[in-house]
Structures are given as structure tokens and as C-alpha cells.
Write a protein that holds these residues in place. Sequence first.
Motif, short mmCIF file in Angstrom:
data_model
loop_
_atom_site.label_atom_id
_atom_site.label_comp_id
_atom_site.label_asym_id
_atom_site.label_seq_id
_atom_site.Cartn_x
_atom_site.Cartn_y
_atom_site.Cartn_z
N LEU A 110 0.85 -1.20 0.00
CA LEU A 110 0.00 0.00 0.00
C LEU A 110 0.88 1.25 0.00
N TYR A 111 0.40 2.27 -0.70
CA TYR A 111 1.12 3.55 -0.73
C TYR A 111 0.14 4.70 -0.51
N PRO A 112 0.66 5.82 -0.01
CA PRO A 112 -0.20 7.02 0.07
C PRO A 112 -0.34 7.61 -1.34
N GLY A 113 -1.06 6.90 -2.19
CA GLY A 113 -1.19 7.25 -3.60
C GLY A 113 -0.21 6.43 -4.42
N SER A 114 -0.65 5.99 -5.61
CA SER A 114 0.28 5.19 -6.43
C SER A 114 1.41 6.06 -6.95
N GLY A 115 1.23 7.38 -6.88
CA GLY A 115 2.31 8.29 -7.27
C GLY A 115 3.56 8.05 -6.44
N TRP A 116 3.37 7.55 -5.24
CA TRP A 116 4.54 7.30 -4.39
C TRP A 116 5.33 6.11 -4.93
N ALA A 117 4.63 5.11 -5.46
CA ALA A 117 5.32 3.97 -6.08
C ALA A 117 6.06 4.43 -7.34
N LEU A 118 5.46 5.40 -8.05
CA LEU A 118 6.13 5.92 -9.26
C LEU A 118 7.38 6.71 -8.89
N GLU A 119 7.36 7.26 -7.71
CA GLU A 119 8.53 8.00 -7.21
C GLU A 119 9.65 7.00 -6.86
N LEU A 120 9.25 5.86 -6.31
CA LEU A 120 10.26 4.91 -5.83
C LEU A 120 10.82 4.01 -6.94
N ALA A 121 9.96 3.60 -7.87
CA ALA A 121 10.37 2.59 -8.84
C ALA A 121 11.63 2.98 -9.63
N PRO A 122 11.74 4.22 -10.12
CA PRO A 122 12.97 4.56 -10.84
C PRO A 122 14.21 4.51 -9.94
N ARG A 123 14.00 4.83 -8.65
CA ARG A 123 15.15 4.77 -7.74
C ARG A 123 15.62 3.33 -7.56
N VAL A 124 14.69 2.40 -7.61
CA VAL A 124 15.03 1.00 -7.36
C VAL A 124 15.52 0.30 -8.64
N PHE A 125 14.88 0.60 -9.77
CA PHE A 125 15.13 -0.22 -10.96
C PHE A 125 15.94 0.48 -12.06
N THR A 126 16.28 1.76 -11.87
CA THR A 126 17.10 2.42 -12.90
C THR A 126 18.36 2.99 -12.25
N SER A 127 19.30 3.37 -13.11
CA SER A 127 20.58 3.94 -12.63
C SER A 127 21.22 4.61 -13.85
N ALA A 128 22.43 5.08 -13.69
CA ALA A 128 23.12 5.71 -14.83
C ALA A 128 23.30 4.70 -15.97
N GLU A 129 23.34 3.41 -15.61
CA GLU A 129 23.55 2.37 -16.64
C GLU A 129 22.26 1.71 -17.09
N ARG A 130 21.22 1.80 -16.26
CA ARG A 130 19.96 1.10 -16.57
C ARG A 130 18.88 2.16 -16.81
N SER A 131 18.41 2.22 -18.03
CA SER A 131 17.55 3.33 -18.44
C SER A 131 16.09 3.13 -18.05
N LEU A 132 15.38 4.24 -18.15
CA LEU A 132 13.92 4.24 -18.06
C LEU A 132 13.37 4.38 -19.47
N VAL A 133 12.35 3.59 -19.79
CA VAL A 133 11.70 3.70 -21.11
C VAL A 133 10.26 4.11 -20.89
N VAL A 134 9.85 5.18 -21.57
CA VAL A 134 8.48 5.69 -21.41
C VAL A 134 7.88 5.97 -22.78
N ALA A 135 6.54 6.07 -22.80
CA ALA A 135 5.85 6.48 -24.02
C ALA A 135 5.72 8.00 -24.02
N ASP A 136 5.44 8.55 -25.20
CA ASP A 136 5.30 10.00 -25.32
C ASP A 136 4.13 10.33 -26.25
N PRO A 137 3.12 11.07 -25.78
CA PRO A 137 2.98 11.61 -24.44
C PRO A 137 2.43 10.57 -23.47
N SER A 138 2.87 10.69 -22.23
CA SER A 138 2.35 9.81 -21.19
C SER A 138 2.54 10.50 -19.84
N TYR A 139 2.16 9.78 -18.78
CA TYR A 139 2.29 10.35 -17.44
C TYR A 139 3.79 10.43 -17.10
#
Length: 401
Positions: A110-139
Motif C-alpha cells: 500500500l502507498y499514500p497514492g500510487s504516485g509514491w510507487a512511481l517515485e520509488l520505482a525509478p530509484r530501485v530499478f534504474t541507474s546511470a547504466e539502466r535506463s527508463l523507457v516511457v511512451a510520449d505523451p504519457s504520465y
Amino acid sequence: MTDVGSRRHFLRSSLGASALAVAGTALPLLGGCASAKPAPSAPAPVPGARFAREGTFINYNEYPLGPCESAREALVEIIGQTGFYRFDLIQRFHDSLAAHLGVDAEQVILYPGSGWALELAPRVFTSAERSLVVADPSYEACEQVAKRMGTPVHRVPLLANGAHDLTAMCAFPDAGLIYVCNPNNPTGTITPREAIVSALANKPADAILLVDEAYIHFSEEQSVIDLVASHPDLIVLHTFAKLYGMAGLRCGFAVGQGDALARLRAMGSDAISVTAAVAAQASIEDQTIVAERRAYNSGVRNDVIRWLQARGVECTVSHTNCFMMDVGRPGKDVAAAMASHGVHVGRSWPSWPNWVRVSVGTREDMEAFKTAFAAVQEQGVLAAATACAPELRLCTAAALA
Ligand SMILES: Cc1ncc(COP(=O)(O)O)c(C=O)c1O
């Protein structure tokens, strides 16, 4: 799937009776259920004078009627207990939610809003070597975190039908996190379940697929939560902020399993308030809220989109409580003009500067929207009909037929 954009060009070139007839026939292009049931029985929230505000707010994709009646009753009842932590009620909600979703309790955070999970996920699963992939336009929540961290971000344009281009999104070998918003905010468009299944099979082996289903309840789509059991690299996010009308109460959750979920949980878990827990508990126990609110939203949405189409304004094919409209000039100018009439619409995205996001409010909100929009159009704030905007990769033969 239908095209994300609908029939602006034909309508713009012939706004007479025949065009209006075509606008009527365009309705099946709209997403979701077209039948307009009456408004949900819960009364619209009436804030006390201390909290009242002037105007029509259709800018943040909130559900305008707030929490359902049983959630409000629970909120009133819990006030006397808010001096206590009442972790038991949060645990009770956690367990009930897992049962409601058909997953094990340890598969839910549980999170105080799913936005909090979106805040944490990049910290956990990405780094300078491991990228984030997103659609455009998207949240953009994950992207904003990634940028703060210095994580490389790959942005992949939506397909012409408004779906995520998951083939392209899964082709980055350095991907640490692939973010899929389904239905997509801001377009309201759908990425088919088969594409997500195929992405799970074809993504880089250790990349996490994060499917954000904040708006799924407004659509007829099936959640992919059931796929979590067989896919350890899948995490699904939901929120009570949208259809359940609890944006201000802050309650959302992640569903996953194994190592991926354990890594996310290591950043904190179940930090929600007892007020959020009891209101969300009452909401999931309400047997009618999803069907009733989905029908109400799609009826109101389809009506306003049809109205815009008849005025020559192209809209995305939305399956949720927001859509984008092409205003043919910088969207921020039109949003400012609408605000001067007391109607606050959403914003534009850098890659679609001439499109403005509109959230679906109550029927009355959308009548206020129509009045303001007509006034703005008459003031000449909107550009005259132009050829297909360059960012509108969506003008397919079908849309122009
Ligand atoms: C796609 C999407 N995901 C997540 C959120 C965050 O929701 P919450 O209020 O639960 O933090 C939003 C809020 O607008 C959203 O649009």
C-alpha cells in the motif's frame, strides 16, 4: 483498435448538417460504454465555506463526485479513532484488498497514492547504466524522478492508434524499467493486453515492466494483475484517486511478486492513513461503484467529445476520464482563455503542444466547459481549421475518410 484521433478534418471542412450527421456516426469510435446512465446516487460533495473554491475544475483527472456514500460514512465514523494509530485497520484493509484482487497479501504494497510507487520505482530499478523507457505523451512521474537521478530516459512516441509502441519500447538493451500507462494519461487510449503479454516475453531479460492502471476502472479492459503470478518482472499499480474519488485521501497500491517487489518494499510499505484505509475498504466492498461510475463517466465523456467533434475539434479516442483535444494553436493559450471563463482544463505535453488535456467532470461541469469553449472559440482564440498538425501522426486514412 480505432485511431486515437477522430474526424476533425472532414468536420472542419463541412460544418453543415451533413457534418453533424457524420459527427453522430463517429460515436462508435469513442471508447468504452456509450450508454449514459443517470448520475451515481451519491450526492456531489459540498465543501464547507472554509474549503470552497470558485470555478469548474476539470484539470487533474479526479472523479468529481468524491468518495462513494459508504466510504463517506466510514470517514465520519473513523474521526473519533484518528487519535490512535489503528494499524489493525490498515492491516485489515491490506488483507481484504489482496483477497479482492485474488492475490496473496504479500504480493501487495500500500502507498499514500500510487504516485509514491512511481517515485520509488525509478530509484530501485534504474541507474546511470539502466535506463527508463516511457511512451510520449504519457504520465511523466517516473521520468521526472529519472531526470533528477541522471538516469537515461528513452521516449517512444505512441502508435497511431494511441497504444504504447511496446515493440520499440522493449528494444532498448539497457532498459531497467519500462513504464506503461494503461489507459494512458493524457490521451485516454488503450494498449491491448496482448501487447503487454508479448512485451513480457520480449523485453530485456531483467527489465521490470511497470504497468500503471490508475484509470483501468473507467475502461472495459481487463487488468493485468492476473499476470503477476507468472511474471516476476511485472509490477502493476492502482490508485483510489480516480474512479473511487479519493484523490485527496491518498491511497494506492502495487501488486508484484518475488525479488522485484521485495526491492520496492525495501523502500517502505503500507504508509497510509487510517482514514484512507477505511474509505478504501468501504469502496472495494461497494458492489456497484465501478459499473455505475464507469457508465456515468463514459456517457458524459462521449457527449462532450461528440460536441467538440461537431465543432471541428479533434479528440483522442478515450477509454477513461480524460481526453486530449487539438486546439490548433499553443494549448496553454487556450487553457488560459478557458480559465478566464472560470473553467480550468488540463495542460499540454511538450511533444503535443497544440493539444490540451480535458478531464471529464460531472454533466454540469461539462456544460460549463461547452459554454466557455464556445465563448473562447467565438473570441477567435482557437485557430481556424488547418491542415493536419505535424505532431498528429494520427491522421490515418480511416480518420480522413
Ligand atoms: C497515470 C497516473 N498514475 C498515477 C497517478 C498518481 O495517483 P495518486 O493520486 O494515487 O498518487 C496519477 C495521478 O494523476 C496518474 O495520472
